[in-house]
Scaffold this active site. Structure first.
Site, PDB file in Angstrom:
ATOM      1  CG  ASN A 212      -0.207  -0.089   2.509  1.00 35.29           C
ATOM      2  OD1 ASN A 212       0.562   0.802   2.835  1.00 35.29           O
ATOM      3  ND2 ASN A 212      -0.395  -1.170   3.259  1.00 35.29           N
ATOM      4  CG  ASP A 280      -6.214  -5.307   6.074  1.00 32.38           C
ATOM      5  OD1 ASP A 280      -5.797  -5.276   7.243  1.00 32.38           O
ATOM      6  OD2 ASP A 280      -6.775  -4.340   5.521  1.00 32.38           O
ATOM      7  CE  LYS A 290       8.886 -11.985 -14.511  1.00 37.19           C
ATOM      8  NZ  LYS A 290       9.571 -11.538 -15.704  1.00 37.19           N
ATOM      9  N   PRO A 306      -2.110 -11.988  10.187  1.00 37.75           N
ATOM     10  CG  PRO A 306      -0.061 -12.297  11.253  1.00 37.75           C
ATOM     11  CD  PRO A 306      -0.753 -12.472   9.928  1.00 37.75           C
ATOM     12  CG  ASP A 307      -5.304  -6.917  13.956  1.00 32.18           C
ATOM     13  OD1 ASP A 307      -4.556  -6.258  14.700  1.00 32.18           O
ATOM     14  OD2 ASP A 307      -6.226  -6.411  13.296  1.00 32.18           O
ATOM     15  CB  ILE A 308       0.654  -6.613  14.274  1.00 29.83           C
ATOM     16  CG1 ILE A 308       1.109  -7.408  13.048  1.00 29.83           C
ATOM     17  CG2 ILE A 308       1.814  -6.333  15.221  1.00 29.83           C
ATOM     18  CD1 ILE A 308       2.031  -6.663  12.113  1.00 29.83           C
ATOM     19  CG  PHE A 326      -2.516   5.319  13.849  1.00 31.71           C
ATOM     20  CD1 PHE A 326      -1.655   5.165  14.927  1.00 31.71           C
ATOM     21  CD2 PHE A 326      -2.585   6.552  13.215  1.00 31.71           C
ATOM     22  CE1 PHE A 326      -0.872   6.221  15.367  1.00 31.71           C
ATOM     23  CE2 PHE A 326      -1.806   7.624  13.640  1.00 31.71           C
ATOM     24  CZ  PHE A 326      -0.947   7.461  14.715  1.00 31.71           C
ATOM     25  CE  LYS A 344      -7.909  -3.721  14.132  1.00 31.53           C
ATOM     26  NZ  LYS A 344      -6.835  -3.799  13.151  1.00 31.53           N
TER      27      LYS A 344
END
Ligand code: CTP
Length: 405
Positions: A212, A280, A290, A306-308, A326, A344
């Site tokens: 991103n 995500d 390749k 995984p959600d850190i 955030f 969270k």
């Protein structure tokens, strides 16, 4: 909050001194009185007459003035105030303060001071980045001196970078916070912190990845502000084009899985701020070779990363004392951020509206701070100012805990 407060304003020799005239007016509008000292160089940028007219009080310049010293000695100047604000603070004055030098009125008053001190530096970017200035700022922060800014932007010298004195409104805000939490909240010395920043990169094959637009700037600014307050800070950063700040311990990672492992390795910490834009999803099956265009276009199967933040916030043994997340939202910002806070398991959330994409990679940010039950709308600020405010709040939070203990 400033009503009836006495501000001793020290104006050093920087081009931002012209903003200090407005600063005097804004302090007085809020009911504070202002007494000003100009350094010799400060008086080259704004005249004592202009300062005195706005403050409705004599402006002080001389250490060895028979007249001043008998009427208003340097000790009295430092005693008859509630807080000292240095704006702009030059690299030279910071060096004097850090070394404890006292060879003119401003530095002597600062050395003799027994009041909280807020410093708003303003200087050229290279002066600010210079190792000597870094050392001086760190030492002063560890001594309990508070900082606001400097901000990033165009500098009077024609260069671009961090060095602009913070805006008048931000200095007023910081002075208010200083007066509300005078000394104990000043330092984060003895505390440990981790900050995640930047994007993560999830490989598709040896030459391609999913990622991103995050630049990491907001997280860098937070790590710098935490370190400047004396917190032992580890910055865990994904791949970004923006150079991470010098002088901060950093761990460079690529994927979300690496970032989680690096966070776990950095525990235990007192403070954890998760500003990274973690991808995500990752590609379910990374191709070792390749991918070639020799058939139909490939379909990428993705699986959730995984959600850190959630993993660390819900850590059974080593949950940090304060977990700040955030939230990047496009619409229903506060409601969604509040939901994220609960889901969270973090203590605070800095929510920003990323509609239009200007926040990612940009220098400014308009955020809401959700701290427990409360929600605060902050004005549009530079990312450095957001970092300064957030870290100010973190320091006050720990000072409050200390007082309660
Ligand atoms: N975060 C994290 N690990 C992830 C995803 C997000 O640590 N795998 C953290 C971010 O660093 C940020 C917070 O979670 O502090 C919220 O990130 P955000 O992208 O706003 O939310 P998501 O969890 O991605 O949720 P959604 O996509 O539903 O908005």
């Amino acid at each position: 909050m400033l009503e009836g407060k006495r501000i001793l304003l020290i104006i050093a020799g920087g081009i931002a001194a012209y903003k200090s005239l407005d600063l005097i007016r804004r302090f007085r509008e809020r009911g504070a009185s202002v007494r000003a000292i100009l350094t010799k160089a400060g008086a080259e940028f704004v005249t004592p007459l202009a300062v005195a007219a706005l403050a409705s009080e004599k402006a002080y310049t001389e250490l060895f003035s028979l007249l001043d010293e008998s009427a208003m000695g340097h000790i009295r100047l430092s005693r008859e105030c509630d807080a000292i604000v240095v704006a702009p603070a030059t690299a030279d004055l910071l060096a004097k303060m850090a070394a404890g030098l006292a060879d003119d009125l401003a530095s002597t008053v600062l050395l003799a001071a027994n009041k909280p001190i807020l410093v708003a530096p303003g200087m050229n970017v290279e002066m600010w980045n210079n190792a000597a200035t870094r050392r001086n700022v760190e030492r002063l922060a560890a001594d309990g001196v508070r900082f606001i800014g400097p901000a990033a932007g165009d500098l009077a010298c024609g260069e671009v970078g961090i060095g602009r004195m913070a805006e008048v409104a931000a200095i007023i805000d910081a002075a208010q916070t200083l007066l509300a939490t005078p000394t104990a909240g000043a330092s984060l010395k003895g505390r440990t912190a981790l900050v995640t920043a930047g994007p993560t990169r999830e490989p598709i094959d040896p030459v391609r990845y999913v990622s991103n637009y995050s630049s990491g700037k907001q997280g860098f600014a937070i790590a710098v502000a935490l370190a400047a307050r004396g917190a032992e800070t580890t910055l865990i950063v994904g791949p970004t084009d923006v150079a991470p700040p010098a002088g901060i311990r950093r761990v460079e990672v690529e994927t979300a899985a690496d970032m989680l492992a690096a966070c776990q390795a950095a525990l235990p910490v007192d403070i954890a701020v998760f500003s990274a834009a973690v991808a995500d999803w990752r590609v379910a099956r990374r191709n070792e070779l390749k991918l070639k265009k020799d058939g139909d276009a490939p379909t990428l199967a993705l699986i959730e990363n995984p959600d850190i933040l959630a993993t660390i916030a819900k850590h059974p043994q080593t949950r940090p004392t304060l977990v700040v997340g955030f939230a990047a939202e496009t619409g229903h910002v506060v409601a969604r951020a509040r939901d994220k806070l609960t889901r969270k398991g973090c203590d605070w959330i800095v929510a920003n509206d990323v509609t239009g994409g200007a926040v990612f990679g940009g220098d400014r940010n308009r955020v809401h701070l959700l701290a427990g039950e409360t929600t605060e709308a902050w004005p549009e600020l530079s990312k450095d100012e957001v970092a300064a405010r957030l870290v100010e709040r973190i320091a006050s939070h720990f000072a409050g805990r200390l007082a309660a203990e």
